[in-house]
Motif scaffolding. Sequence first.
Motif, short mmCIF file in Angstrom:
data_model
loop_
_atom_site.label_atom_id
_atom_site.label_comp_id
_atom_site.label_asym_id
_atom_site.label_seq_id
_atom_site.Cartn_x
_atom_site.Cartn_y
_atom_site.Cartn_z
N LEU A 188 4.50 -2.84 11.72
CA LEU A 188 4.51 -2.11 10.45
C LEU A 188 5.95 -1.85 10.00
CD1 LEU A 188 1.56 0.38 11.00
CD2 LEU A 188 1.58 -1.77 9.73
N ASP A 189 6.70 -2.89 9.96
CA ASP A 189 8.10 -2.85 9.52
C ASP A 189 8.13 -2.90 8.00
OD1 ASP A 189 10.71 -3.35 8.83
OD2 ASP A 189 11.04 -4.87 10.37
N PRO A 190 8.72 -1.90 7.34
CA PRO A 190 8.75 -1.88 5.87
C PRO A 190 9.43 -3.08 5.24
CG PRO A 190 9.31 0.28 6.76
CD PRO A 190 9.30 -0.68 7.92
N SER A 191 10.21 -3.82 6.02
CA SER A 191 10.91 -4.98 5.45
C SER A 191 10.03 -6.22 5.38
CB SER A 191 12.17 -5.29 6.28
OG SER A 191 11.82 -5.81 7.56
N THR A 192 8.84 -6.18 5.96
CA THR A 192 7.96 -7.36 5.92
C THR A 192 7.36 -7.52 4.53
OG1 THR A 192 5.99 -6.11 6.59
CG2 THR A 192 7.36 -7.05 8.36
N GLY A 193 6.90 -8.70 4.26
CA GLY A 193 6.28 -8.97 2.97
C GLY A 193 4.89 -8.40 2.83
N TYR A 194 4.30 -7.99 3.95
CA TYR A 194 2.92 -7.49 3.92
C TYR A 194 2.81 -5.98 4.04
CZ TYR A 194 3.57 -7.60 9.06
OH TYR A 194 4.04 -7.42 10.33
N TYR A 195 3.94 -5.29 4.21
CA TYR A 195 3.91 -3.86 4.51
C TYR A 195 3.16 -3.03 3.48
CZ TYR A 195 5.47 0.88 5.55
OH TYR A 195 5.49 2.22 5.84
N ASN A 196 3.28 -3.36 2.23
CA ASN A 196 2.69 -2.53 1.17
C ASN A 196 1.26 -2.93 0.80
OD1 ASN A 196 4.95 -0.78 0.68
ND2 ASN A 196 5.99 -2.49 -0.31
N GLU A 197 0.66 -3.83 1.57
CA GLU A 197 -0.71 -4.25 1.29
C GLU A 197 -1.71 -3.13 1.61
OE1 GLU A 197 -1.80 -7.61 0.00
OE2 GLU A 197 0.21 -6.97 -0.65
N ALA A 198 -2.74 -3.01 0.77
CA ALA A 198 -3.75 -1.96 0.94
C ALA A 198 -4.50 -2.10 2.26
CB ALA A 198 -4.74 -2.01 -0.23
N ASP A 199 -4.61 -3.31 2.78
CA ASP A 199 -5.32 -3.55 4.04
C ASP A 199 -4.73 -2.75 5.20
OD1 ASP A 199 -7.08 -5.34 2.90
OD2 ASP A 199 -5.88 -7.10 3.40
N LEU A 200 -3.48 -2.36 5.08
CA LEU A 200 -2.79 -1.71 6.20
C LEU A 200 -2.89 -0.18 6.17
CD1 LEU A 200 0.41 -3.91 6.49
CD2 LEU A 200 -1.55 -3.83 8.02
N LYS A 201 -3.68 0.36 5.27
CA LYS A 201 -3.80 1.82 5.19
C LYS A 201 -4.25 2.41 6.53
CE LYS A 201 -6.24 5.57 2.83
NZ LYS A 201 -7.26 5.94 1.82
N GLY A 202 -5.29 1.84 7.11
CA GLY A 202 -5.80 2.35 8.38
C GLY A 202 -4.80 2.21 9.51
N ALA A 203 -4.09 1.09 9.55
CA ALA A 203 -3.10 0.86 10.60
C ALA A 203 -1.96 1.87 10.49
CB ALA A 203 -2.56 -0.56 10.50
N LYS A 204 -1.57 2.20 9.27
CA LYS A 204 -0.50 3.18 9.07
C LYS A 204 -0.95 4.58 9.49
CE LYS A 204 1.70 0.64 5.27
NZ LYS A 204 1.94 0.59 3.82
N GLU A 205 -2.21 4.90 9.23
CA GLU A 205 -2.74 6.19 9.66
C GLU A 205 -2.80 6.26 11.18
OE1 GLU A 205 -6.49 6.38 7.70
OE2 GLU A 205 -5.65 7.02 5.77
N LEU A 206 -3.16 5.13 11.80
CA LEU A 206 -3.19 5.07 13.26
C LEU A 206 -1.80 5.28 13.83
CD1 LEU A 206 -4.51 4.49 15.98
CD2 LEU A 206 -4.23 2.04 15.52
N LEU A 207 -0.78 4.67 13.24
CA LEU A 207 0.58 4.83 13.72
C LEU A 207 1.02 6.29 13.65
CD1 LEU A 207 3.14 3.41 14.77
CD2 LEU A 207 3.89 3.21 12.37
N LYS A 208 0.67 6.98 12.57
CA LYS A 208 1.02 8.39 12.45
C LYS A 208 0.34 9.22 13.55
CE LYS A 208 1.83 8.51 7.44
NZ LYS A 208 1.36 9.07 6.13
N ALA A 209 -0.90 8.84 13.86
CA ALA A 209 -1.62 9.55 14.92
C ALA A 209 -0.97 9.31 16.28
CB ALA A 209 -3.08 9.10 14.95
#
Length: 280
Positions: free
Chosen positions: A115-136
């Motif tokens: 989940l590196d913000p510099s990737t081309g896929y970071y801002n995709e909606a599909d990653l919402k759950g993965a980002k929430e998991l990282l915060k947890a």
Amino acid sequence: MKKLFLAAVLAAQVFSATAQTAEQKPYAEKMDKIEAEYKTLETSYGAIAKKDPATMTDADKKQVQDIIARANELDSALLATALEIAEKFKATTFPAKYVSMIANSLEYDQLKALLDPSTGYYNEADLKGAKELLKALELRVPGKMFTDLSMPNLEGKTVKLSDWCGKGNYVLVDFWASWCGPCRAEMPNVVEAYKKYHAKGFEVIGVSFDQKKEAWAAAVKKLGMEWAQMSDLKGWQSAGASAYGIRAIPANVLLDPQGKIVAVDLREQALQDKLAEIYK
């Protein structure tokens, strides 16, 4: 068996449709094939699971073993392929849904790197759950000091994690519930660890996600949990869930004598191996 049911989890998710290049298409087809076989295994396992255990034949048991073995192989293939996609196409949006698929199978450092913000896929909606998991996961990442909790014990007395944690001994904070089948299945392993190492200073503190005190107390007695317990009887709204980012149980954090997290989610042989390393 969580790997076996990955297909059901994936089927419930809604991923964004993305155009594929000629180079990306073989990877997408490979992942689709893995998912399809997962679903076939799930159907086969579901048919056997409906049977009365007392009537299961040796052939049924062999089939279950074969299903689990194949599911594990598919899990490894899916993980490896998703990681390859994330690396090879990181400048594009293509990896997003595949990173989302494997997020729950990754360690904190692995997920953070993906989940590196510099990737081309970071801002995709599909990653919402993965980002929430990282915060947890960040709430209980190894190296972080423990977060104190204050709840009643089975006798109604308010106790705190700090009554045991950071007091010079290793402490396993064990998140569980009487209604949780996997928790009950894992508990004999925790009991074994406690009996083996308690005399050397090892402590276990149970944080129950129960809502009914009677069920909580009955499970503690039946499962032989001789260590301290606490619960605010709020189920998934437990303060323990929010403080430690717990999204599934069983879960645990192992604290060092100073109260620092040294490991998380140690189950089965991993728990025994870690404690054997500590108390060698």
